[in-house]
Design a protein around this motif. Structure first.
Motif, PDB file in Angstrom:
ATOM      1  N   LEU A  62       0.831  -1.203   0.000  1.00  6.49           N
ATOM      2  CA  LEU A  62       0.000   0.000   0.000  1.00  6.49           C
ATOM      3  C   LEU A  62       0.868   1.257   0.000  1.00  6.49           C
ATOM      4  CD1 LEU A  62      -2.835   1.242   0.162  1.00  6.49           C
ATOM      5  CD2 LEU A  62      -2.624   1.122   2.658  1.00  6.49           C
ATOM      6  N   GLU A  63       1.906   1.268   0.818  1.00  5.25           N
ATOM      7  CA  GLU A  63       2.805   2.418   0.843  1.00  5.25           C
ATOM      8  C   GLU A  63       3.489   2.609  -0.505  1.00  5.25           C
ATOM      9  OE1 GLU A  63       5.619   2.273   4.035  1.00  5.25           O
ATOM     10  OE2 GLU A  63       4.061   1.954   5.538  1.00  5.25           O
ATOM     11  N   GLU A  64       3.904   1.516  -1.113  1.00  4.07           N
ATOM     12  CA  GLU A  64       4.554   1.605  -2.422  1.00  4.07           C
ATOM     13  C   GLU A  64       3.590   2.135  -3.481  1.00  4.07           C
ATOM     14  OE1 GLU A  64       6.683  -1.404  -5.573  1.00  4.07           O
ATOM     15  OE2 GLU A  64       6.824  -1.871  -3.446  1.00  4.07           O
ATOM     16  N   MET A  65       2.350   1.688  -3.452  1.00  2.00           N
ATOM     17  CA  MET A  65       1.349   2.168  -4.416  1.00  2.00           C
ATOM     18  C   MET A  65       1.056   3.645  -4.204  1.00  2.00           C
ATOM     19  SD  MET A  65      -1.388  -0.913  -4.564  1.00  2.00           S
ATOM     20  CE  MET A  65      -1.106  -2.370  -5.516  1.00  2.00           C
ATOM     21  N   ASN A  66       0.953   4.053  -2.938  1.00  3.53           N
ATOM     22  CA  ASN A  66       0.715   5.478  -2.657  1.00  3.53           C
ATOM     23  C   ASN A  66       1.882   6.337  -3.135  1.00  3.53           C
ATOM     24  OD1 ASN A  66      -1.840   5.195  -1.550  1.00  3.53           O
ATOM     25  ND2 ASN A  66      -1.065   4.908   0.538  1.00  3.53           N
ATOM     26  N   ALA A  67       3.094   5.851  -2.964  1.00  2.00           N
ATOM     27  CA  ALA A  67       4.267   6.581  -3.447  1.00  2.00           C
ATOM     28  C   ALA A  67       4.246   6.672  -4.973  1.00  2.00           C
ATOM     29  CB  ALA A  67       5.546   5.899  -2.966  1.00  2.00           C
ATOM     30  N   GLN A  68       3.844   5.585  -5.629  1.00  2.00           N
ATOM     31  CA  GLN A  68       3.762   5.577  -7.094  1.00  2.00           C
ATOM     32  C   GLN A  68       2.700   6.570  -7.568  1.00  2.00           C
ATOM     33  OE1 GLN A  68       5.769   3.705  -9.064  1.00  2.00           O
ATOM     34  NE2 GLN A  68       4.909   4.627 -10.890  1.00  2.00           N
ATOM     35  N   ILE A  69       1.566   6.620  -6.906  1.00  5.84           N
ATOM     36  CA  ILE A  69       0.501   7.570  -7.260  1.00  5.84           C
ATOM     37  C   ILE A  69       0.990   9.002  -7.063  1.00  5.84           C
ATOM     38  CG2 ILE A  69      -1.766   8.448  -6.535  1.00  5.84           C
ATOM     39  CD1 ILE A  69      -2.572   5.520  -6.017  1.00  5.84           C
ATOM     40  N   SER A  70       1.652   9.241  -5.946  1.00  4.49           N
ATOM     41  CA  SER A  70       2.179  10.581  -5.675  1.00  4.49           C
ATOM     42  C   SER A  70       3.193  10.986  -6.749  1.00  4.49           C
ATOM     43  CB  SER A  70       2.828  10.600  -4.294  1.00  4.49           C
ATOM     44  OG  SER A  70       3.408  11.846  -4.049  1.00  4.49           O
ATOM     45  N   TYR A  71       4.050  10.069  -7.122  1.00 11.94           N
ATOM     46  CA  TYR A  71       5.042  10.354  -8.167  1.00 11.94           C
ATOM     47  C   TYR A  71       4.350  10.646  -9.495  1.00 11.94           C
ATOM     48  CZ  TYR A  71       8.800   9.599 -11.527  1.00 11.94           C
ATOM     49  OH  TYR A  71       9.690   9.748 -12.560  1.00 11.94           O
ATOM     50  N   ASN A  72       3.365   9.841  -9.853  1.00 10.12           N
ATOM     51  CA  ASN A  72       2.633  10.051 -11.112  1.00 10.12           C
ATOM     52  C   ASN A  72       1.915  11.398 -11.117  1.00 10.12           C
ATOM     53  OD1 ASN A  72       3.470   7.615 -12.177  1.00 10.12           O
ATOM     54  ND2 ASN A  72       1.610   6.516 -11.588  1.00 10.12           N
ATOM     55  N   ASN A  73       1.317  11.774  -9.992  1.00  9.97           N
ATOM     56  CA  ASN A  73       0.655  13.081  -9.890  1.00  9.97           C
ATOM     57  C   ASN A  73       1.663  14.214 -10.046  1.00  9.97           C
ATOM     58  OD1 ASN A  73      -1.947  12.153  -9.596  1.00  9.97           O
ATOM     59  ND2 ASN A  73      -1.849  12.119  -7.355  1.00  9.97           N
ATOM     60  N   MET A  74       2.824  14.081  -9.413  1.00 11.10           N
ATOM     61  CA  MET A  74       3.847  15.107  -9.509  1.00 11.10           C
ATOM     62  C   MET A  74       4.325  15.256 -10.953  1.00 11.10           C
ATOM     63  SD  MET A  74       7.583  15.254  -7.706  1.00 11.10           S
ATOM     64  CE  MET A  74       8.190  13.936  -8.743  1.00 11.10           C
ATOM     65  N   MET A  75       4.551  14.131 -11.626  1.00 10.55           N
ATOM     66  CA  MET A  75       5.005  14.179 -13.012  1.00 10.55           C
ATOM     67  C   MET A  75       3.930  14.766 -13.925  1.00 10.55           C
ATOM     68  SD  MET A  75       8.081  13.329 -12.906  1.00 10.55           S
ATOM     69  CE  MET A  75       8.550  13.121 -14.587  1.00 10.55           C
ATOM     70  N   ALA A  76       2.690  14.431 -13.692  1.00  7.95           N
ATOM     71  CA  ALA A  76       1.600  14.983 -14.496  1.00  7.95           C
ATOM     72  C   ALA A  76       1.505  16.499 -14.300  1.00  7.95           C
ATOM     73  CB  ALA A  76       0.281  14.304 -14.122  1.00  7.95           C
ATOM     74  N   ASN A  77       1.634  16.943 -13.060  1.00  9.51           N
ATOM     75  CA  ASN A  77       1.600  18.388 -12.789  1.00  9.51           C
ATOM     76  C   ASN A  77       2.784  19.103 -13.436  1.00  9.51           C
ATOM     77  OD1 ASN A  77      -0.765  18.333 -11.331  1.00  9.51           O
ATOM     78  ND2 ASN A  77       0.261  18.056  -9.355  1.00  9.51           N
ATOM     79  N   MET A  78       3.940  18.457 -13.392  1.00 10.19           N
ATOM     80  CA  MET A  78       5.135  19.048 -13.999  1.00 10.19           C
ATOM     81  C   MET A  78       4.957  19.169 -15.509  1.00 10.19           C
ATOM     82  SD  MET A  78       8.017  20.363 -13.468  1.00 10.19           S
ATOM     83  CE  MET A  78       8.806  19.829 -11.982  1.00 10.19           C
ATOM     84  N   LEU A  79       4.442  18.119 -16.149  1.00  9.70           N
ATOM     85  CA  LEU A  79       4.210  18.164 -17.594  1.00  9.70           C
ATOM     86  C   LEU A  79       3.184  19.227 -17.951  1.00  9.70           C
ATOM     87  CD1 LEU A  79       4.226  14.370 -18.528  1.00  9.70           C
ATOM     88  CD2 LEU A  79       5.954  16.086 -19.104  1.00  9.70           C
ATOM     89  N   LEU A  80       2.163  19.341 -17.126  1.00  4.62           N
ATOM     90  CA  LEU A  80       1.130  20.358 -17.361  1.00  4.62           C
ATOM     91  C   LEU A  80       1.731  21.759 -17.258  1.00  4.62           C
ATOM     92  CD1 LEU A  80      -1.888  20.805 -17.921  1.00  4.62           C
ATOM     93  CD2 LEU A  80      -2.232  20.853 -15.454  1.00  4.62           C
ATOM     94  N   LYS A  81       2.580  21.982 -16.274  1.00  6.36           N
ATOM     95  CA  LYS A  81       3.216  23.303 -16.119  1.00  6.36           C
ATOM     96  C   LYS A  81       4.157  23.586 -17.270  1.00  6.36           C
ATOM     97  CE  LYS A  81       2.916  23.626 -11.107  1.00  6.36           C
ATOM     98  NZ  LYS A  81       3.637  23.660  -9.841  1.00  6.36           N
ATOM     99  N   LEU A  82       4.895  22.575 -17.723  1.00  8.39           N
ATOM    100  CA  LEU A  82       5.781  22.773 -18.861  1.00  8.39           C
ATOM    101  C   LEU A  82       4.995  23.085 -20.122  1.00  8.39           C
ATOM    102  CD1 LEU A  82       8.450  19.968 -18.338  1.00  8.39           C
ATOM    103  CD2 LEU A  82       8.805  22.433 -18.185  1.00  8.39           C
ATOM    104  N   LYS A  83       3.902  22.393 -20.267  1.00  5.62           N
ATOM    105  CA  LYS A  83       3.051  22.614 -21.448  1.00  5.62           C
ATOM    106  C   LYS A  83       2.471  24.024 -21.418  1.00  5.62           C
ATOM    107  CE  LYS A  83      -0.353  20.015 -24.018  1.00  5.62           C
ATOM    108  NZ  LYS A  83      -1.319  18.928 -23.995  1.00  5.62           N
ATOM    109  N   MET A  84       2.044  24.462 -20.230  1.00  5.42           N
ATOM    110  CA  MET A  84       1.444  25.793 -20.075  1.00  5.42           C
ATOM    111  C   MET A  84       2.507  26.885 -20.287  1.00  5.42           C
ATOM    112  SD  MET A  84      -1.854  25.589 -19.031  1.00  5.42           S
ATOM    113  CE  MET A  84      -2.514  26.423 -17.656  1.00  5.42           C
ATOM    114  N   SER A  85       3.718  26.660 -19.824  1.00  2.81           N
ATOM    115  CA  SER A  85       4.765  27.674 -19.968  1.00  2.81           C
ATOM    116  C   SER A  85       5.292  27.721 -21.392  1.00  2.81           C
ATOM    117  CB  SER A  85       5.907  27.412 -18.978  1.00  2.81           C
ATOM    118  OG  SER A  85       6.561  26.217 -19.315  1.00  2.81           O
ATOM    119  N   GLY A  86       5.159  26.643 -22.151  1.00  2.00           N
ATOM    120  CA  GLY A  86       5.638  26.583 -23.511  1.00  2.00           C
ATOM    121  C   GLY A  86       4.705  27.295 -24.489  1.00  2.00           C
ATOM    122  N   LYS A  87       3.523  27.629 -24.114  1.00  2.00           N
ATOM    123  CA  LYS A  87       2.575  28.265 -25.016  1.00  2.00           C
ATOM    124  C   LYS A  87       2.900  29.652 -25.271  1.00  2.00           C
ATOM    125  CE  LYS A  87      -1.586  25.595 -24.527  1.00  2.00           C
ATOM    126  NZ  LYS A  87      -2.939  25.603 -24.160  1.00  2.00           N
TER     127      LYS A  87
END
Length: 122
Positions: A97-122
């Motif tokens: 469960l801890e490993e899955m929560n860490a994976q979800i947190s990492y995926n959310n962080m990466m998604a937010n980072m990609l979204l910010k990069l996409k928004m700043s690239g416009k």
């Protein structure tokens, strides 16, 4: 974790083999109870016969007491092993469960980072 589980499995298998052999030996060693003759058939029962019967019954009682204590020990061991395996299983589930929560947190962080990069690239 795997090392502990393998060790515990080996311990329980060796214990099971030992208990099976011990139970076979007990079956061979059991003393059969002698049934006293009815009072009418033996009107005169000597004190020596009563003492012999009494000592036989005491030995049988002692054997049954020892067997009872041994069974209590086996039951206690089995309960301990059951609790241990339940604890290890629960710990494994908690780790997953801890490993899955860490994976979800990492995926959310990466998604937010990609979204910010996409928004700043416009």
């Amino acid at each position: 974790m795997k090392r502990y589980i393998i060790t515990l499995l080996l311990m329980t298998s060796f214990t099971g083999i030992a208990l099976a052999n011990n139970n076979n030996n007990k079956a061979e060693k059991k003393v059969t109870a002698s049934v006293p003759a009815p009072a009418e058939a033996n009107a005169v029962v000597s004190v020596k016969q009563l003492q012999e019967e009494n000592s036989t019954l005491k030995l049988q009682l002692l054997a049954m007491y020892n067997e009872n204590e041994e069974l209590k020990g086996v039951l206690s061991f089995q309960n301990t092993m059951t609790n241990l395996f339940a604890t290890l299983s629960q710990q494994k589930l908690n780790d997953q469960l801890e490993e899955m929560n860490a994976q979800i947190s990492y995926n959310n962080m990466m998604a937010n980072m990609l979204l910010k990069l996409k928004m700043s690239g416009k």
